[in-house]
Design a protein around this motif. Sequence first.
Motif, mmCIF file in Angstrom:
data_model
loop_
_atom_site.group_PDB
_atom_site.id
_atom_site.type_symbol
_atom_site.label_atom_id
_atom_site.label_comp_id
_atom_site.label_asym_id
_atom_site.label_seq_id
_atom_site.Cartn_x
_atom_site.Cartn_y
_atom_site.Cartn_z
ATOM 1 N N TYR A 564 0.848 -1.201 0.000
ATOM 2 C CA TYR A 564 0.000 0.000 0.000
ATOM 3 C C TYR A 564 0.877 1.243 0.000
ATOM 4 N N GLU A 565 0.543 2.198 -0.890
ATOM 5 C CA GLU A 565 1.240 3.477 -0.957
ATOM 6 C C GLU A 565 0.267 4.570 -0.525
ATOM 7 N N PRO A 566 0.615 5.334 0.492
ATOM 8 C CA PRO A 566 -0.296 6.406 0.959
ATOM 9 C C PRO A 566 -0.571 7.416 -0.148
ATOM 10 N N GLY A 567 -1.802 7.817 -0.287
ATOM 11 C CA GLY A 567 -2.200 8.795 -1.290
ATOM 12 C C GLY A 567 -2.583 8.207 -2.617
ATOM 13 N N SER A 568 -2.341 6.919 -2.846
ATOM 14 C CA SER A 568 -2.682 6.298 -4.122
ATOM 15 C C SER A 568 -4.157 5.914 -4.159
ATOM 16 N N THR A 569 -4.673 5.860 -5.399
ATOM 17 C CA THR A 569 -6.088 5.493 -5.569
ATOM 18 C C THR A 569 -6.219 3.975 -5.515
ATOM 19 N N PRO A 570 -7.098 3.459 -4.658
ATOM 20 C CA PRO A 570 -7.235 1.992 -4.585
ATOM 21 C C PRO A 570 -7.866 1.433 -5.848
ATOM 22 N N ASP A 571 -7.568 0.201 -6.134
ATOM 23 C CA ASP A 571 -8.082 -0.484 -7.320
ATOM 24 C C ASP A 571 -9.593 -0.652 -7.189
ATOM 25 N N PRO A 572 -10.367 -0.137 -8.136
ATOM 26 C CA PRO A 572 -11.841 -0.274 -8.009
ATOM 27 C C PRO A 572 -12.331 -1.710 -8.152
ATOM 28 N N GLU A 573 -11.504 -2.578 -8.762
ATOM 29 C CA GLU A 573 -11.920 -3.974 -8.947
ATOM 30 C C GLU A 573 -11.320 -4.900 -7.892
ATOM 31 N N ARG A 574 -10.863 -4.293 -6.763
ATOM 32 C CA ARG A 574 -10.184 -5.117 -5.758
ATOM 33 C C ARG A 574 -11.106 -6.107 -5.054
ATOM 34 N N TRP A 575 -12.404 -5.868 -5.145
ATOM 35 C CA TRP A 575 -13.344 -6.778 -4.478
ATOM 36 C C TRP A 575 -13.707 -7.976 -5.361
ATOM 37 N N LEU A 576 -13.346 -7.932 -6.620
ATOM 38 C CA LEU A 576 -13.652 -9.047 -7.512
ATOM 39 C C LEU A 576 -12.552 -10.096 -7.450
ATOM 40 N N PRO A 577 -12.884 -11.357 -7.714
ATOM 41 C CA PRO A 577 -11.814 -12.362 -7.828
ATOM 42 C C PRO A 577 -10.872 -11.988 -8.964
ATOM 43 N N LYS A 578 -9.630 -12.398 -8.867
ATOM 44 C CA LYS A 578 -8.614 -12.003 -9.836
ATOM 45 C C LYS A 578 -8.987 -12.411 -11.252
ATOM 46 N N ARG A 579 -9.541 -13.607 -11.388
ATOM 47 C CA ARG A 579 -9.834 -14.089 -12.727
ATOM 48 C C ARG A 579 -10.986 -13.331 -13.387
ATOM 49 N N GLU A 580 -11.792 -12.570 -12.578
ATOM 50 C CA GLU A 580 -12.905 -11.807 -13.129
ATOM 51 C C GLU A 580 -12.536 -10.344 -13.395
ATOM 52 N N ARG A 581 -11.308 -9.929 -13.080
ATOM 53 C CA ARG A 581 -10.906 -8.545 -13.313
ATOM 54 C C ARG A 581 -10.565 -8.351 -14.792
ATOM 55 N N SER A 582 -10.761 -7.104 -15.265
ATOM 56 C CA SER A 582 -10.619 -6.824 -16.689
ATOM 57 C C SER A 582 -9.184 -6.958 -17.184
ATOM 58 N N TYR A 583 -8.230 -6.767 -16.315
ATOM 59 C CA TYR A 583 -6.830 -6.823 -16.722
ATOM 60 C C TYR A 583 -6.199 -8.185 -16.481
ATOM 61 N N TYR A 584 -6.981 -9.168 -16.077
ATOM 62 C CA TYR A 584 -6.408 -10.496 -15.779
ATOM 63 C C TYR A 584 -6.112 -11.229 -17.085
ATOM 64 N N ARG A 585 -4.895 -11.752 -17.254
ATOM 65 C CA ARG A 585 -4.498 -12.486 -18.430
ATOM 66 C C ARG A 585 -4.043 -13.917 -18.109
ATOM 67 N N GLY A 586 -4.253 -14.355 -16.958
ATOM 68 C CA GLY A 586 -3.838 -15.711 -16.574
ATOM 69 C C GLY A 586 -2.364 -15.763 -16.223
ATOM 70 N N LYS A 587 -1.920 -16.906 -15.802
ATOM 71 C CA LYS A 587 -0.521 -17.079 -15.441
ATOM 72 C C LYS A 587 0.339 -17.095 -16.702
#
Length: 668
Positions: A564-587
């Motif tokens: 965590y970096e103070p002052g940074s904007t948190p990820d809006p998709e942090r509550w979704l499972p990783k595989r359901e996030r838009s930027y997920y490309r698999g291993k």
Amino acid sequence: MDNTASQPALSALYTELNKFGQNQDYERALKTANKILQEAPTETAAFQCKVVCLVKLDKFSEALNLINKEKVLSSGLKFEKAYCEYRLNRTQESLATLRSVSSLDYRCKELLAQVLYRLEEYAECYELYKDLVKNSEDDFDEERETNLAAVLASLQLWAGVDQDDPGLRENSYELCYNHSCFLVGKGNFKGAEEKLRKAEALCKSSFADDPDVTEEEVEEELAIIRVQLAYVLQKQGRIQEATQLYNQVQKTKPSDVGLMAVVSNNIVTINKDQNVFDSKKKMKVATADNLKQKLSSKQKELISINQCLLHMYTNQADQCIQLANQLKGKYPDIETPVLIEAAHFAKDKQMPKAIQVLEVYSKAHPEHALSVHLATAQLYLSQGSVYQACECLMALGDLQYKLGVVSTLVTLYLSQEDHNAASDIFTRAIDWYKKRQPGSEELMLLMRASANFQLKNGNAKETAKMLEELRKVNPDDPRLIAQLIAAYSKFDPAKAQSISHQLPTPEDVSQTVDVDSLETTFSSLGPKYMKKLQKAEPSPKVGDELLLKKKKQKKKKGKLPKNYEPGSTPDPERWLPKRERSYYRGKRKDKKKDIGKGTQGATTSSADIDSSKPSSAPGSDVGSPRPGSSGDASSPQAAMSASQQGPRQQKPAHAQKKKKKKAGGNKW
């Protein structure tokens, strides 16, 4: 030889005979008696001495033949004759000889008691020993008392005659042992165990100071006590302790064949349908030919039944049926052989034959109807024939009105949704109890159950009638009044309204409520409910602010991510499972593992070697897991693919990996 010459010779021979008799030298005494009889064949005294010498030397058969041969000389030897017959196991002949004695002396009475005990005539035997203990006083008083205790125990244990505890002494291990047998007959196994422990201690102490008694002889005496103790433990369900004692006795190899038969039989009952080979060996010991005089008739009967059961467990059909038929003829008063035969047919899926065997026996022996009819009903139920099973239960006569049987019949009829038949069962049972046991607790229970049944099935008038009869017995029962209101409300609301005034008021009910017990029960409902209770409490007063602050719990600070970096904007998709996030490309996979798949000389585009897409080049094994993928040798797919290959083609996974890597390297 003249009389003057023979008289001094006979006198000298009698003197010599008397000397040998006092010295207990029966061999030489027998020779002297023979000399006298050679000189004077009609000498009654010498003949009697000869018979006594033969008895003392355990030559019972020879002594009995001599008595039967010389009718005149043996006229006064009824006791000796009966004793020889008893020792030769001619028990009935011995009894007939003793019955022919007009006036029994103490010797004949004691022998008669022993004969009656062997013939299992315990009642007459008990009276004889009571008379002997009461009217005799010599060095054998303790032995007579021991025999009396043994007869009393046999009356209770084998004959089933309930006896009061006579309160005999327990100053010897024999008396303690017999008292334990008496308690076993009473069903007091805990008390029997205590007596047997005491008998074991007395036996050890009584032989401790005797140098002439060997350790083997002591173990021989202890064996019968330990076997009885093992049986008592077995009856209490302490199987492991009982088995240890049985094995301990077996290791000592006692000479008493009857005792070994009992041990073997009891081990077979512990094994049941397990260890059948061991049970077969034990059953051979328990059914040996030399046990005729060593076991009681009840013991022989139980061993035979266990042998028949063992034949059934080991699937020896012919032996089982044959022995069961023998037992039916030998013991017609017991139903166990018939039940075993029926169980054998049921085990072989021959239900009609099993039912036929039971029905034939129940007609011939109606006195054993209970167990046979119950077994028949069970067989019908196993076939799904509910109504036939109910007919068997209703054929029990007055026993069908027992509460358990009534409950079973009602349940069976309700399982077929036959409410009329179930109602008829209740009606008949209530009428039977009204005639034979009016006012009994069973009648009250049946009437309550019938009222509940009728109310559930919409027969409100019949329910009200039944409850009114119950109110005559217990008019102030609030439950009955509540049920009456429910019943009358169905067809007579006015009556229900009038009866409702007879219910107790809330004030009357609250007087009988124990507030403390309610609070205790309430507090035991669990912490979740108690938390709800705390939330429902009224707000505190102004002066209780300090108390309110103490009750408030401190909130714990939430944990932040490690990166965590103070002052940074948190990820809006942090509550979704990783595989359901838009930027997920698999291993991301190693590119080298995707290169080199295909025929020699083939080219691949950049899209073909994208790590996010599966390889579809010609020759790639799409249906099986690739080296480095999630599939391994333990997965179903890997096992399936390996099983499809021939045995010579199956190679370890690491060898296949090496080969593929080598091929890829050559291609580049």
